[in-house]
Design a protein around this motif. Structure first.
Motif, PDB file in Angstrom:
ATOM      1  N   SER A 164       0.851  -1.182   0.000  1.00 60.69           N
ATOM      2  CA  SER A 164       0.000   0.000   0.000  1.00 60.69           C
ATOM      3  C   SER A 164       0.884   1.227   0.000  1.00 60.69           C
ATOM      4  O   SER A 164       2.075   1.176   0.341  1.00 60.69           O
ATOM      5  N   THR A 165       0.282   2.342  -0.402  1.00 60.88           N
ATOM      6  CA  THR A 165       0.994   3.612  -0.394  1.00 60.88           C
ATOM      7  C   THR A 165       0.015   4.705   0.005  1.00 60.88           C
ATOM      8  O   THR A 165      -1.204   4.518  -0.044  1.00 60.88           O
ATOM      9  N   HIS A 166       0.566   5.816   0.416  1.00 64.75           N
ATOM     10  CA  HIS A 166      -0.217   6.986   0.798  1.00 64.75           C
ATOM     11  C   HIS A 166       0.552   8.183   0.260  1.00 64.75           C
ATOM     12  O   HIS A 166       1.697   8.398   0.644  1.00 64.75           O
ATOM     13  N   VAL A 167      -0.036   8.925  -0.666  1.00 68.47           N
ATOM     14  CA  VAL A 167       0.647  10.059  -1.283  1.00 68.47           C
ATOM     15  C   VAL A 167       0.068  11.347  -0.705  1.00 68.47           C
ATOM     16  O   VAL A 167      -1.145  11.568  -0.752  1.00 68.47           O
ATOM     17  N   LEU A 168       0.955  12.161  -0.160  1.00 67.45           N
ATOM     18  CA  LEU A 168       0.554  13.438   0.417  1.00 67.45           C
ATOM     19  C   LEU A 168       1.242  14.581  -0.318  1.00 67.45           C
ATOM     20  O   LEU A 168       2.434  14.519  -0.592  1.00 67.45           O
TER      21      LEU A 168
ATOM     22  N   LEU B  68       2.946  -1.049  -9.668  1.00 63.10           N
ATOM     23  CA  LEU B  68       3.885  -1.835  -8.880  1.00 63.10           C
ATOM     24  C   LEU B  68       4.517  -2.889  -9.773  1.00 63.10           C
ATOM     25  O   LEU B  68       3.807  -3.631 -10.466  1.00 63.10           O
ATOM     26  N   PHE B  69       5.845  -2.950  -9.750  1.00 67.20           N
ATOM     27  CA  PHE B  69       6.585  -3.942 -10.513  1.00 67.20           C
ATOM     28  C   PHE B  69       7.336  -4.855  -9.556  1.00 67.20           C
ATOM     29  O   PHE B  69       7.927  -4.389  -8.579  1.00 67.20           O
ATOM     30  N   ALA B  70       7.302  -6.155  -9.843  1.00 70.91           N
ATOM     31  CA  ALA B  70       8.136  -7.147  -9.177  1.00 70.91           C
ATOM     32  C   ALA B  70       9.189  -7.530 -10.202  1.00 70.91           C
ATOM     33  O   ALA B  70       8.869  -8.182 -11.199  1.00 70.91           O
ATOM     34  N   GLY B  71      10.405  -7.062 -10.003  1.00 69.68           N
ATOM     35  CA  GLY B  71      11.414  -7.186 -11.056  1.00 69.68           C
ATOM     36  C   GLY B  71      10.953  -6.352 -12.234  1.00 69.68           C
ATOM     37  O   GLY B  71      10.649  -5.173 -12.085  1.00 69.68           O
TER      38      GLY B  71
ATOM     39  N   GLY C  41      -5.710   9.879  -0.708  1.00 66.82           N
ATOM     40  CA  GLY C  41      -4.351   9.708  -1.201  1.00 66.82           C
ATOM     41  C   GLY C  41      -3.812   8.297  -1.055  1.00 66.82           C
ATOM     42  O   GLY C  41      -2.618   8.068  -1.196  1.00 66.82           O
ATOM     43  N   ARG C  42      -4.687   7.335  -0.792  1.00 72.71           N
ATOM     44  CA  ARG C  42      -4.244   5.959  -0.545  1.00 72.71           C
ATOM     45  C   ARG C  42      -4.507   5.045  -1.739  1.00 72.71           C
ATOM     46  O   ARG C  42      -5.458   5.246  -2.482  1.00 72.71           O
ATOM     47  N   CYS C  43      -3.634   4.040  -1.868  1.00 75.86           N
ATOM     48  CA  CYS C  43      -3.761   3.079  -2.962  1.00 75.86           C
ATOM     49  C   CYS C  43      -3.155   1.759  -2.513  1.00 75.86           C
ATOM     50  O   CYS C  43      -2.129   1.741  -1.839  1.00 75.86           O
ATOM     51  N   ARG C  44      -3.810   0.660  -2.910  1.00 72.23           N
ATOM     52  CA  ARG C  44      -3.292  -0.695  -2.681  1.00 72.23           C
ATOM     53  C   ARG C  44      -3.129  -1.368  -4.046  1.00 72.23           C
ATOM     54  O   ARG C  44      -4.045  -2.042  -4.510  1.00 72.23           O
ATOM     55  N   PRO C  45      -1.963  -1.190  -4.668  1.00 74.87           N
ATOM     56  CA  PRO C  45      -1.795  -1.762  -6.013  1.00 74.87           C
ATOM     57  C   PRO C  45      -1.627  -3.270  -6.059  1.00 74.87           C
ATOM     58  O   PRO C  45      -1.724  -3.847  -7.126  1.00 74.87           O
ATOM     59  N   ALA C  46      -1.388  -3.929  -4.900  1.00 73.33           N
ATOM     60  CA  ALA C  46      -1.205  -5.383  -4.950  1.00 73.33           C
ATOM     61  C   ALA C  46      -1.598  -6.027  -3.634  1.00 73.33           C
ATOM     62  O   ALA C  46      -1.317  -5.521  -2.566  1.00 73.33           O
TER      63      ALA C  46
ATOM     64  N   THR D  77       5.455 -12.555   3.024  1.00 77.03           N
ATOM     65  CA  THR D  77       4.135 -12.629   3.638  1.00 77.03           C
ATOM     66  C   THR D  77       3.774 -11.362   4.408  1.00 77.03           C
ATOM     67  O   THR D  77       2.638 -11.210   4.841  1.00 77.03           O
ATOM     68  N   GLU D  78       4.718 -10.440   4.601  1.00 75.47           N
ATOM     69  CA  GLU D  78       4.465  -9.200   5.337  1.00 75.47           C
ATOM     70  C   GLU D  78       3.793  -8.149   4.462  1.00 75.47           C
ATOM     71  O   GLU D  78       3.940  -8.152   3.246  1.00 75.47           O
ATOM     72  N   HIS D  79       3.098  -7.226   5.127  1.00 74.11           N
ATOM     73  CA  HIS D  79       2.554  -6.058   4.442  1.00 74.11           C
ATOM     74  C   HIS D  79       3.660  -5.021   4.294  1.00 74.11           C
ATOM     75  O   HIS D  79       4.450  -4.812   5.220  1.00 74.11           O
ATOM     76  N   HIS D  80       3.714  -4.369   3.143  1.00 72.53           N
ATOM     77  CA  HIS D  80       4.692  -3.306   2.887  1.00 72.53           C
ATOM     78  C   HIS D  80       3.939  -2.015   2.577  1.00 72.53           C
ATOM     79  O   HIS D  80       3.203  -1.954   1.590  1.00 72.53           O
ATOM     80  N   HIS D  81       4.121  -1.016   3.437  1.00 74.16           N
ATOM     81  CA  HIS D  81       3.496   0.295   3.244  1.00 74.16           C
ATOM     82  C   HIS D  81       4.609   1.280   2.909  1.00 74.16           C
ATOM     83  O   HIS D  81       5.558   1.431   3.682  1.00 74.16           O
ATOM     84  N   VAL D  82       4.503   1.924   1.739  1.00 71.95           N
ATOM     85  CA  VAL D  82       5.555   2.811   1.243  1.00 71.95           C
ATOM     86  C   VAL D  82       4.941   4.170   0.895  1.00 71.95           C
ATOM     87  O   VAL D  82       4.483   4.385  -0.229  1.00 71.95           O
ATOM     88  N   PRO D  83       4.884   5.099   1.864  1.00 68.95           N
ATOM     89  CA  PRO D  83       4.302   6.420   1.618  1.00 68.95           C
ATOM     90  C   PRO D  83       5.225   7.310   0.771  1.00 68.95           C
ATOM     91  O   PRO D  83       6.439   7.115   0.720  1.00 68.95           O
TER      92      PRO D  83
END
Length: 105
Positions: free
Chosen positions: A4-8, A23-26, A39-44, A85-91
């Motif tokens: 997920s991300t949050h753009v401010l 979102l790209f994996a490789g 401003g939030r998005c969950r691309p994957a 398996t973890e959640h990754h939040h990258v604002p």
């Protein structure tokens, strides 16, 4: 793994709604979306392999839509997934001539 991300918009102090995010994996496109009114998005969602991932933010079109110039037509944030398996939040904190990021929770 979920991402997920949050753009401010750090100039206005408001969420950046309507920013396209990929979102790209490789080199493979793993997901995409657009930031919502907050401003939030969950691309994957789901589990993926460890390794380098990239969030690509279409900041140029977003700024243009607001009648503002920007030095960064695109922001690319590369991060390493070590625990799939973890959640990754990258604002993303965004301004026309600067940006910053951090690992969120």
């Amino acid at each position: 793994m979920s991402v997920s991300t949050h753009v401010l918009d750090s100039v206005s102090g408001r969420p950046a709604a309507g920013v396209a995010v990929r979102l790209f994996a490789g080199e493979e496109l793993a997901g995409e979306g657009v930031t919502d009114a907050d401003g939030r998005c969950r691309p994957a969602e789901g589990v993926t392999a460890p390794g380098a991932h990239r969030l690509v933010f279409a900041t140029g079109p977003w700024f243009a839509g607001q009648g503002r110039d920007t030095f960064y037509p695109e922001v690319v944030l590369t991060f390493d997934v070590r625990e799939p398996t973890e959640h990754h939040h990258v604002p993303l904190l965004l301004a026309p001539f600067a940006y910053s990021t951090y690992r969120g929770s």
